[in-house]
Design a protein around this motif. Sequence first.
Motif, PDB file in Angstrom:
ATOM      1  N   ALA A  76       0.984  -1.127   0.030  1.00  0.00           N
ATOM      2  CA  ALA A  76      -0.149  -0.056  -0.078  1.00  0.00           C
ATOM      3  C   ALA A  76       0.801   1.367  -0.155  1.00  0.00           C
ATOM      4  CB  ALA A  76      -0.842   0.168   1.303  1.00  0.00           C
ATOM      5  N   VAL A 120      10.855   6.707   7.696  1.00  0.00           N
ATOM      6  CA  VAL A 120      10.395   8.046   7.594  1.00  0.00           C
ATOM      7  C   VAL A 120      11.430   8.944   6.613  1.00  0.00           C
ATOM      8  CG1 VAL A 120      10.097  10.266   8.816  1.00  0.00           C
ATOM      9  CG2 VAL A 120       9.060   8.060   9.936  1.00  0.00           C
ATOM     10  N   ILE A 172      11.224   7.887   2.852  1.00  0.00           N
ATOM     11  CA  ILE A 172      10.034   8.653   2.392  1.00  0.00           C
ATOM     12  C   ILE A 172      10.301  10.075   2.151  1.00  0.00           C
ATOM     13  CG2 ILE A 172       7.440   9.059   2.536  1.00  0.00           C
ATOM     14  CD1 ILE A 172       7.256   6.241   3.747  1.00  0.00           C
ATOM     15  N   GLN A 173      10.800  10.673   3.103  1.00  0.00           N
ATOM     16  CA  GLN A 173      11.175  12.254   2.995  1.00  0.00           C
ATOM     17  C   GLN A 173      11.948  12.424   1.922  1.00  0.00           C
ATOM     18  OE1 GLN A 173      12.018  12.718   7.077  1.00  0.00           O
ATOM     19  NE2 GLN A 173       9.880  13.807   7.424  1.00  0.00           N
ATOM     20  N   CYS A 223      -3.405   2.909  12.784  1.00  0.00           N
ATOM     21  CA  CYS A 223      -2.540   3.821  11.579  1.00  0.00           C
ATOM     22  C   CYS A 223      -2.601   5.209  12.124  1.00  0.00           C
ATOM     23  CB  CYS A 223      -3.399   3.633  10.397  1.00  0.00           C
ATOM     24  SG  CYS A 223      -2.427   4.214   8.956  1.00  0.00           S
ATOM     25  N   VAL A 224      -1.495   5.652  12.350  1.00  0.00           N
ATOM     26  CA  VAL A 224      -1.156   7.048  12.799  1.00  0.00           C
ATOM     27  C   VAL A 224      -0.423   7.946  11.586  1.00  0.00           C
ATOM     28  CG1 VAL A 224      -1.330   6.392  15.143  1.00  0.00           C
ATOM     29  CG2 VAL A 224       1.047   6.414  13.847  1.00  0.00           C
ATOM     30  N   PRO A 225      -0.356   9.017  11.717  1.00  0.00           N
ATOM     31  CA  PRO A 225       0.684   9.964  11.113  1.00  0.00           C
ATOM     32  C   PRO A 225       2.054   9.750  11.308  1.00  0.00           C
ATOM     33  CG  PRO A 225      -1.018  11.520  11.807  1.00  0.00           C
ATOM     34  CD  PRO A 225      -1.140  10.186  12.761  1.00  0.00           C
ATOM     35  N   MET A 226       2.859   9.803  10.063  1.00  0.00           N
ATOM     36  CA  MET A 226       4.223   9.076  10.137  1.00  0.00           C
ATOM     37  C   MET A 226       4.944   9.687  11.330  1.00  0.00           C
ATOM     38  SD  MET A 226       4.738   6.961   8.050  1.00  0.00           S
ATOM     39  CE  MET A 226       6.435   6.530   7.906  1.00  0.00           C
ATOM     40  N   SER A 227       4.574  11.229  11.464  1.00  0.00           N
ATOM     41  CA  SER A 227       5.505  11.716  12.598  1.00  0.00           C
ATOM     42  C   SER A 227       5.331  11.304  13.946  1.00  0.00           C
ATOM     43  CB  SER A 227       5.159  13.319  12.152  1.00  0.00           C
ATOM     44  OG  SER A 227       3.663  13.377  12.746  1.00  0.00           O
ATOM     45  N   HIS A 270       2.901  -2.372   8.516  1.00  0.00           N
ATOM     46  CA  HIS A 270       3.210  -1.727   7.183  1.00  0.00           C
ATOM     47  C   HIS A 270       3.590  -0.005   7.701  1.00  0.00           C
ATOM     48  CE1 HIS A 270       0.965  -5.016   6.241  1.00  0.00           C
ATOM     49  NE2 HIS A 270      -0.226  -4.527   6.481  1.00  0.00           N
ATOM     50  N   ASP A 320       3.080   3.281   5.953  1.00  0.00           N
ATOM     51  CA  ASP A 320       1.704   3.821   6.015  1.00  0.00           C
ATOM     52  C   ASP A 320       1.329   4.704   7.159  1.00  0.00           C
ATOM     53  OD1 ASP A 320       1.126   3.032   3.295  1.00  0.00           O
ATOM     54  OD2 ASP A 320       0.340   1.095   4.274  1.00  0.00           O
ATOM     55  N   ASN A 333       1.023   2.493   9.877  1.00  0.00           N
ATOM     56  CA  ASN A 333      -0.008   1.430  10.100  1.00  0.00           C
ATOM     57  C   ASN A 333       0.575   0.270  10.774  1.00  0.00           C
ATOM     58  OD1 ASN A 333      -1.949  -0.914   8.020  1.00  0.00           O
ATOM     59  ND2 ASN A 333      -2.453  -0.338  10.129  1.00  0.00           N
ATOM     60  N   GLU A 345      -3.974  11.729  16.361  1.00  0.00           N
ATOM     61  CA  GLU A 345      -4.780  12.111  15.126  1.00  0.00           C
ATOM     62  C   GLU A 345      -4.612  10.852  14.155  1.00  0.00           C
ATOM     63  OE1 GLU A 345      -4.496  16.241  13.567  1.00  0.00           O
ATOM     64  OE2 GLU A 345      -2.587  16.323  14.679  1.00  0.00           O
ATOM     65  N   GLY A 346      -4.749   9.789  14.807  1.00  0.00           N
ATOM     66  CA  GLY A 346      -4.806   8.339  13.823  1.00  0.00           C
ATOM     67  C   GLY A 346      -6.091   7.886  13.929  1.00  0.00           C
ATOM     68  N   GLU A 390       6.697  16.631   7.982  1.00  0.00           N
ATOM     69  CA  GLU A 390       6.871  15.143   8.337  1.00  0.00           C
ATOM     70  C   GLU A 390       5.871  14.285   7.759  1.00  0.00           C
ATOM     71  OE1 GLU A 390       8.543  14.967  12.548  1.00  0.00           O
ATOM     72  OE2 GLU A 390       9.432  13.334  11.694  1.00  0.00           O
ATOM     73  N   ASP A 391       4.562  14.666   7.689  1.00  0.00           N
ATOM     74  CA  ASP A 391       3.704  13.979   7.441  1.00  0.00           C
ATOM     75  C   ASP A 391       3.072  14.088   5.982  1.00  0.00           C
ATOM     76  OD1 ASP A 391       3.378  12.647   9.743  1.00  0.00           O
ATOM     77  OD2 ASP A 391       2.274  14.257  10.763  1.00  0.00           O
ATOM     78  N   PHE A 392       3.778  15.140   5.259  1.00  0.00           N
ATOM     79  CA  PHE A 392       3.307  15.488   3.912  1.00  0.00           C
ATOM     80  C   PHE A 392       1.871  15.843   3.812  1.00  0.00           C
ATOM     81  CE2 PHE A 392       7.047  12.873   3.103  1.00  0.00           C
ATOM     82  CZ  PHE A 392       7.947  13.655   2.526  1.00  0.00           C
ATOM     83  N   THR A 395      -9.463  11.070   9.910  1.00  0.00           N
ATOM     84  CA  THR A 395      -8.345  11.587  10.605  1.00  0.00           C
ATOM     85  C   THR A 395      -7.093  11.942   9.721  1.00  0.00           C
ATOM     86  OG1 THR A 395      -7.174   9.577  11.014  1.00  0.00           O
ATOM     87  CG2 THR A 395      -8.756   9.944  12.638  1.00  0.00           C
ATOM     88  N   ARG A 396      -5.965  12.309  10.390  1.00  0.00           N
ATOM     89  CA  ARG A 396      -4.806  12.547   9.433  1.00  0.00           C
ATOM     90  C   ARG A 396      -4.131  11.297   9.140  1.00  0.00           C
ATOM     91  NH1 ARG A 396      -0.402  15.309  10.179  1.00  0.00           N
ATOM     92  NH2 ARG A 396      -0.417  15.381  12.395  1.00  0.00           N
ATOM     93  N   ALA A 397      -4.461  10.067   9.588  1.00  0.00           N
ATOM     94  CA  ALA A 397      -4.025   9.008   9.296  1.00  0.00           C
ATOM     95  C   ALA A 397      -4.003   8.906   7.744  1.00  0.00           C
ATOM     96  CB  ALA A 397      -4.540   7.637   9.794  1.00  0.00           C
ATOM     97  N   ARG A 398      -2.881   8.238   7.057  1.00  0.00           N
ATOM     98  CA  ARG A 398      -2.884   8.052   5.701  1.00  0.00           C
ATOM     99  C   ARG A 398      -3.724   7.131   4.937  1.00  0.00           C
ATOM    100  NH1 ARG A 398       0.492  11.405   3.622  1.00  0.00           N
ATOM    101  NH2 ARG A 398       1.188  10.871   1.678  1.00  0.00           N
ATOM    102  N   LYS A 399      -3.935   5.873   5.827  1.00  0.00           N
ATOM    103  CA  LYS A 399      -4.995   5.192   5.352  1.00  0.00           C
ATOM    104  C   LYS A 399      -6.005   4.777   6.556  1.00  0.00           C
ATOM    105  CE  LYS A 399      -2.620   1.118   5.947  1.00  0.00           C
ATOM    106  NZ  LYS A 399      -2.108  -0.028   5.105  1.00  0.00           N
TER     107      LYS A 399
END
Lengths: 467, 467
Positions: free
Chosen positions: A162, A246, A249-250, A351-355, A380, A383, A385, A418-419, B113-115, B189-193
Amino acid sequence: MAIPAQSQARVDMPQGFLDRLEQRFGDQLQTGEAMREQHGSSESHYVAMLPDAVVFAHSREDVVALVRICSEFLVPIVPFGAGTSIEGNAAALRGGVSLDMTRMDKIIAVNAEDFDCVIQPGVRREQLNEYLRDQGLFFPIDPGANATLGGMASTRASGTNAVRYGTMKDAVLSLEVVTPQGNVIRTATRARKSAAGYDLTRLYVGAEGTLGIITELSLRLHPIPEAISSAVCSFDGLDGAVDTVVQSIQCGVPLARVEILDSLQMRAVNRWSKLDYPEAPTLFFEFHGSPAYVAEQVVTVKAIAETNGGGEFAWSNRPEERNKLWRARHDAYYAAVNLREGAIGWATDVCVPMSRLAECIAETHKDLATASMPATILGHVGDGNFHVVFSIDPDAPEEMREVEAINARLVERALAMEGTCTGEHGIGLGKQEWLVAELGDAVEEMRTIKRALDPENLMNPGKIFSL
Amino acid sequence: MAIPAQSQARVDMPQGFLDRLEQRFGDQLQTGEAMREQHGSSESHYVAMLPDAVVFAHSREDVVALVRICSEFLVPIVPFGAGTSIEGNAAALRGGVSLDMTRMDKIIAVNAEDFDCVIQPGVRREQLNEYLRDQGLFFPIDPGANATLGGMASTRASGTNAVRYGTMKDAVLSLEVVTPQGNVIRTATRARKSAAGYDLTRLYVGAEGTLGIITELSLRLHPIPEAISSAVCSFDGLDGAVDTVVQSIQCGVPLARVEILDSLQMRAVNRWSKLDYPEAPTLFFEFHGSPAYVAEQVVTVKAIAETNGGGEFAWSNRPEERNKLWRARHDAYYAAVNLREGAIGWATDVCVPMSRLAECIAETHKDLATASMPATILGHVGDGNFHVVFSIDPDAPEEMREVEAINARLVERALAMEGTCTGEHGIGLGKQEWLVAELGDAVEEMRTIKRALDPENLMNPGKIFSL
């Protein structure tokens, strides 16, 4: 997880209903205990909830006929694929008919020039990819289990690819759906994009069968990359592994797969799949592209891993080595469950924001350290996740309660960051109260849609929310 | 295009309604002719349909207040952004209030960081990208016009970058929406999926303001590529240009932009933007990636173009050259309209599977050859999506009828090729009968959702479909 009382009520089979089914479906109707047991159970920790009957659909006409009969008798229908969902998504909570879609397994068309295909919902992921291989194409969504594509659409599945290729939300071009009224609709054309009206495709993807039955799917395909490289790299700590992802991806590296496994999960994988990787926090990578582009990605990621406490990359570049590696990853759930003899599994996902991922995994890891049963982290990571798999004693209710509490803390932690309470397993039975915690009044809009499209509440009732 | 009679009926402003608005909104309420004219007109061929009042929202609280007042008085609300939509999407068909969102133009947060970023709906595309540039990020969706992001979400906009980065469907992570009942909901939420319940985000994206008012958006961002190269290449014929794109995609080249312009459109562009490209079928390309990867993509595409009758690549690699090139592409609509003095534009769009694109464009080109007004073809050829722009005399109703007939043939052609009646403009007023031709009974499901969520039919009534 408490299931609201109203939804728990089983529907009594109305007089004449089973006769009517038998008349229409003959051998396609099965009411034996073993068959009902198989369709009311799942691979996860939920108690079995048996349907009163199982009907095997062979065609859209079968589905239409069943929906009309059930609508007349007010009997619930629960669509059923491979039975690999893990939040009780296909349990027959209120009884009724389990509609087995696995015999609708035809690949109807592959349009190689358009990178799409048209299939029936009972086609399985591995079957589709075997079929496509000779044409240089593949279908990327890979939740691990050899699920049916109809089931994967219904739970908005995603999995290891994904991070690069998206989820079922992105993979489905169009659906044919039998509505609760027994009408057959097509949600979109084969065009790659459209601004024509409401996005019904995305409404049915992830609806867990509560709004209608998927009878055909058009799916986006991708060219098999010219070069594919897989590697395993272990790290001093989980945070170094997460930071590597992280930062990669950046830097714009289009990782095709990147999976995290903690030390205990690696021990389980080694035991289950007879491997000998270091029992340390580990990343499984896959890179796709032209040979030169893959080489460039690898250089970047290796450099990043090195600064984050990563060890050597162990490469698996031949197809059979790669398959062995990903088979081990896919079997990680069974490997984790089998850390204890006679145990059953309870898998959860957030699943949460990458940060926030490193922090979320670190806090979860700390919490799991006090658990009285084996519990592993894997996921994963590209993502944001990840999963926790608990290996629990089915005869110890106190373990179930303990896992409930750990799971609650995990979801609360993810929501506070915020996930979401589920990245890919769906709400099913298990996460209904968390859905409300996550989205509040938006759940009322979902209920309004459900009531409008399925006013008798016959389509997989009691899943996602109760009415 | 006939508009169903029921929808055409203007709503009389109820007694006390405007006073109530004035009380609540003061200077934010405008009822002058010029202001209403501006909010009832568009850049396209639709006759002006004026609202009775214009309200400028400054906050979600303003939107909630307006929705509640309008709900009490049963007055329609039409959300309004930059006014650049072209299917009459923001016309005040039944009168009522035009809700101008352009003053809600704050960029609330950028999570590098989270794009992702969180913005108000009145933020414009160019404003966002200027703001992001210093952080090495960009927002890719680019419909040409400097539209508001709220408007772009509402029409499911896409444009030149969609072939690589997707459409607004893919770009929106989450929305805050004020429902027709005046409740504020957050769709995700702000999760990517996420697999948490129905995908409300995708339901509101493309709903053209008929289900609620978007008051905040979380958007996915991308790192600005290390290397960007743009080029122009002309071809012997349109089919060679189309085949170049199809074959490049089949070779796995991740084209960032690829636009087709026919000979007449190139003449218009040269005149309007003072350029001197060959007046032949032409592709505008853009490549993104690392320097080595961009170079590799270019080698592949040049070789493919050569075998398809393509000429030299004219490169624009410095940012100011690139901007000039894409400015010319974005101005192509105005360039085409201004092929005739005093003319107005009529733009239409369809999208077909890639395998049918060459044929669809060729047949359309033949049809346009007999048209009595200038008509150009241009479009996002990597998605199978193209536009026809007609330059028509506003005082000649017979020209309007002629274009209606050509447009009908175009859409029928696209539908016969398993395409859609609109790739990115939306249904608005102009394509309602084609939506039904395309999706049949599925439109009834859309109507059911509309009736359930907006039972008084106050949100942009008469758009997409009439009830």
